[in-house]
Design a protein around this motif. Structure first.
Motif, mmCIF file in Angstrom:
data_model
loop_
_atom_site.group_PDB
_atom_site.id
_atom_site.type_symbol
_atom_site.label_atom_id
_atom_site.label_comp_id
_atom_site.label_asym_id
_atom_site.label_seq_id
_atom_site.Cartn_x
_atom_site.Cartn_y
_atom_site.Cartn_z
ATOM 1 N N GLU A 252 -54.314 -10.719 -74.471
ATOM 2 C CA GLU A 252 -53.377 -11.715 -73.950
ATOM 3 C C GLU A 252 -53.392 -12.973 -74.811
ATOM 4 O OE1 GLU A 252 -53.110 -10.707 -69.179
ATOM 5 O OE2 GLU A 252 -54.483 -12.273 -69.862
ATOM 6 N N PHE A 253 -54.571 -13.373 -75.254
ATOM 7 C CA PHE A 253 -54.673 -14.548 -76.123
ATOM 8 C C PHE A 253 -53.926 -14.315 -77.436
ATOM 9 C CE2 PHE A 253 -56.308 -18.224 -78.142
ATOM 10 C CZ PHE A 253 -56.740 -17.847 -79.406
ATOM 11 N N LEU A 254 -54.142 -13.158 -78.068
ATOM 12 C CA LEU A 254 -53.461 -12.868 -79.328
ATOM 13 C C LEU A 254 -51.943 -12.782 -79.135
ATOM 14 C CD1 LEU A 254 -55.865 -10.190 -80.870
ATOM 15 C CD2 LEU A 254 -55.546 -12.556 -81.612
ATOM 16 N N ALA A 255 -51.496 -12.211 -78.023
ATOM 17 C CA ALA A 255 -50.058 -12.116 -77.764
ATOM 18 C C ALA A 255 -49.441 -13.504 -77.604
ATOM 19 C CB ALA A 255 -49.802 -11.268 -76.523
ATOM 20 N N VAL B 6 -59.972 -19.144 -87.991
ATOM 21 C CA VAL B 6 -60.066 -20.561 -87.638
ATOM 22 C C VAL B 6 -58.782 -21.019 -86.957
ATOM 23 C CG1 VAL B 6 -60.400 -22.879 -88.544
ATOM 24 C CG2 VAL B 6 -61.662 -20.969 -89.537
ATOM 25 N N ARG B 7 -57.628 -20.557 -87.458
ATOM 26 C CA ARG B 7 -56.359 -20.917 -86.807
ATOM 27 C C ARG B 7 -56.356 -20.489 -85.351
ATOM 28 N NH1 ARG B 7 -51.780 -18.321 -85.316
ATOM 29 N NH2 ARG B 7 -52.596 -16.344 -86.115
ATOM 30 N N LEU B 8 -56.831 -19.286 -85.081
ATOM 31 C CA LEU B 8 -56.878 -18.809 -83.702
ATOM 32 C C LEU B 8 -57.898 -19.598 -82.882
ATOM 33 C CD1 LEU B 8 -56.705 -14.967 -84.386
ATOM 34 C CD2 LEU B 8 -54.909 -16.391 -83.385
ATOM 35 N N PRO C 138 -59.565 -20.680 -77.406
ATOM 36 C CA PRO C 138 -59.703 -19.462 -76.592
ATOM 37 C C PRO C 138 -60.919 -19.538 -75.671
ATOM 38 C CG PRO C 138 -60.541 -19.084 -78.802
ATOM 39 C CD PRO C 138 -59.946 -20.472 -78.798
ATOM 40 N N GLN C 139 -61.052 -18.536 -74.817
ATOM 41 C CA GLN C 139 -62.220 -18.455 -73.952
ATOM 42 C C GLN C 139 -63.482 -18.328 -74.806
ATOM 43 O OE1 GLN C 139 -61.781 -15.314 -71.060
ATOM 44 N NE2 GLN C 139 -59.677 -15.917 -70.540
ATOM 45 N N PRO C 140 -64.639 -18.759 -74.276
ATOM 46 C CA PRO C 140 -65.869 -18.763 -75.097
ATOM 47 C C PRO C 140 -66.202 -17.415 -75.712
ATOM 48 C CG PRO C 140 -66.191 -20.062 -73.112
ATOM 49 C CD PRO C 140 -64.851 -19.405 -72.960
ATOM 50 N N ARG D 281 -66.436 -13.992 -80.700
ATOM 51 C CA ARG D 281 -65.999 -12.859 -81.519
ATOM 52 C C ARG D 281 -65.342 -13.332 -82.811
ATOM 53 N NH1 ARG D 281 -62.756 -8.417 -78.146
ATOM 54 N NH2 ARG D 281 -62.822 -7.500 -80.251
ATOM 55 N N LEU D 282 -64.561 -14.424 -82.744
ATOM 56 C CA LEU D 282 -63.939 -14.965 -83.955
ATOM 57 C C LEU D 282 -64.994 -15.476 -84.935
ATOM 58 C CD1 LEU D 282 -60.945 -16.907 -82.338
ATOM 59 C CD2 LEU D 282 -60.796 -14.845 -83.743
#
Length: 432
Positions: free
Chosen positions: A263-266, A301-303, A308-310, A315-316
């Motif tokens: 959902e975050f990526l979308a 880094v852009r994402l 986002p959630q912790p 994961r990033l």
């Protein structure tokens, strides 16, 4: 409604255009002239236009010493008396006001985005306001060659007096971005009145569009050599990015799937698509070079900058081979200047002979001899002796402020064309 700053008065010139006069500012010893990104953009236009570094240096010295008198701002012109060695000089800097069509496009854009108006009323000019204006074909900030100098000392280019006036105006722009809009041709009161009228008109019900005329058969049109009507124009840009579909369903997610991450990526993809569409619909898009594609470490880094959630941020960090603190520093750099700022944080480079000579000239011109800090140079980085502050030179010639925090060098602000302004940010002495 805006309350005038101390020493700030409004009047009207002989043409009926509003004029504001600001009392002389106190000396600015040991600090940069612009702390906001739009004030620094004003100084970059000055420093990229002027042909002699010595005149800019002399202008900074006069401005720091408080030699610039009251500053008058009106559409297309700023004026002040600058005292140099006891001699007063009438100095003017000219900037072309926007035309009526430009203002119409700017107002049409602003009225569709309430956040832009709210930011201006808070004395802020967020980058996306200027970007949206540029997408509408309106350049608010000056560029190279846009600032024209006039002085009674008869200099043919920017002299020390017009440079001092320009540096002083950067301080005024920091306090109130409406100064720039007045210089471009619209006073604050008139601008807000026009926005209010457009907002009211936009809220009125719109009449149903007329029925479209019926078309003609393609074979008949070809046989009779009829001129077909022009293609319809491109669709209007949506006010906001679209919402991706929800993954919160009764069906369990497949093993190994993270619905929150999807959902975050979308959502980020929708924001990116909206931005690309805005660029595609802007004037001159076909003449601009495409943006370079981000590498995976940059895109992570852009994402992460989107908050986002912790567990997604973790994961990033792992996917980009960073620890949590390293990712946080990278996000700070990204927020100050995107991929260029990230490269300054994570890449070391040694300037070639030409770049090193330009850097030395800029450092020599930035301070008077008695104010120049002691800097230790190493591979494009200049560290202040006895202080946790550092200047880093980007490959584009801009200076980036850094401050040591918990044993690591951290980005302290956006880039500046003037190393003195960047160092003032790094030292924390430029706070209002």
């Amino acid at each position: 409604m805006y309350e005038a700053m101390d020493g700030d008065s409004d009047m009207y010139d002989e043409h009926g255009a509003e004029e504001r006069t600001f009392a002389a500012l106190p000396p600015a010893h040991g600090r940069g002239f612009a702390q906001t990104w739009w004030g620094q953009a004003w100084l970059k236009a000055l420093e990229d236009t002027a042909l002699e570094l010595s005149q800019l240096k002399a202008g900074r010295r006069l401005a720091r010493a408080g030699a610039v008198g009251a500053v008058s701002v009106r559409p297309g012109r700023i004026t002040a008396v600058v005292v140099d060695r006891g001699v007063p000089h009438r100095s003017d800097v000219l900037l072309q006001p926007l035309g009526e069509e430009d203002w119409d496009r700017f107002l049409g854009m602003a009225v569709e985005r309430a956040g832009h108006i709210a930011a201006l009323l808070d004395r802020d000019m967020p980058p996306h306001l200027v970007e949206d204006a540029a997408a509408a074909g309106v350049e608010l900030l000056p560029g190279i060659g846009d600032l024209e100098a006039r002085c009674d000392c008869d200099a043919w280019d920017h002299c020390a007096h017009t440079a001092a006036l320009s540096y002083q105006l950067a301080r005024l722009l920091d306090q109130d971005p409406f100064v720039l809009l007045l210089l471009r041709g619209r006073a604050e009161g008139a601008l807000l009145d026009e926005l209010q009228m457009r907002s009211a008109a936009r809220a009125e019900p719109v009449a149903a569009p007329p029925q479209e005329a019926e078309g003609v058969d393609a074979a008949e049109a070809y046989a009779s050599a009829l001129v077909l009507p022009p293609l319809p124009g491109p669709p209007a840009l949506p006010a906001e990015p679209g919402l991706p579909p929800s993954l919160d369903t009764e069906t369990p997610a497949p093993t190994g799937t993270d619905p929150a991450a999807l959902e975050f990526l979308a959502a980020r993809a929708a924001v990116a698509a909206h931005g690309l569409l805005a660029e595609a619909l802007s004037d001159g898009h076909d003449r601009r070079a495409p943006r370079p594609e981000l590498a995976m470490r940059q895109d992570s880094v852009r994402l992460a900058a989107a908050g986002p959630q912790p567990h997604i941020a973790a994961r990033l960090a792992r996917g980009s081979d960073r620890d949590a603190e390293g990712l946080a520093l990278a996000v700070r750099a990204w927020e100050h200047g995107g991929a260029a700022a990230l490269a300054v944080l994570e890449e070391e480079w040694t300037p070639d002979a030409n770049a090193a000579a330009r850097a030395r000239a800029a450092l020599d011109a930035a301070w008077d001899a008695d104010e120049r800090p002691v800097l230790k140079a190493a591979r494009g980085r200049w560290t202040v002796s006895g202080a946790d502050a550092q200047l880093r030179l980007g490959r584009d010639g801009r200076w980036w402020p850094y401050r040591k925090e918990r044993g690591r060098w951290a980005p302290a602000g956006p880039a500046a064309s003037d190393p003195a302004s960047a160092l003032a940010t790094a030292l924390g002495s430029g706070e209002e």
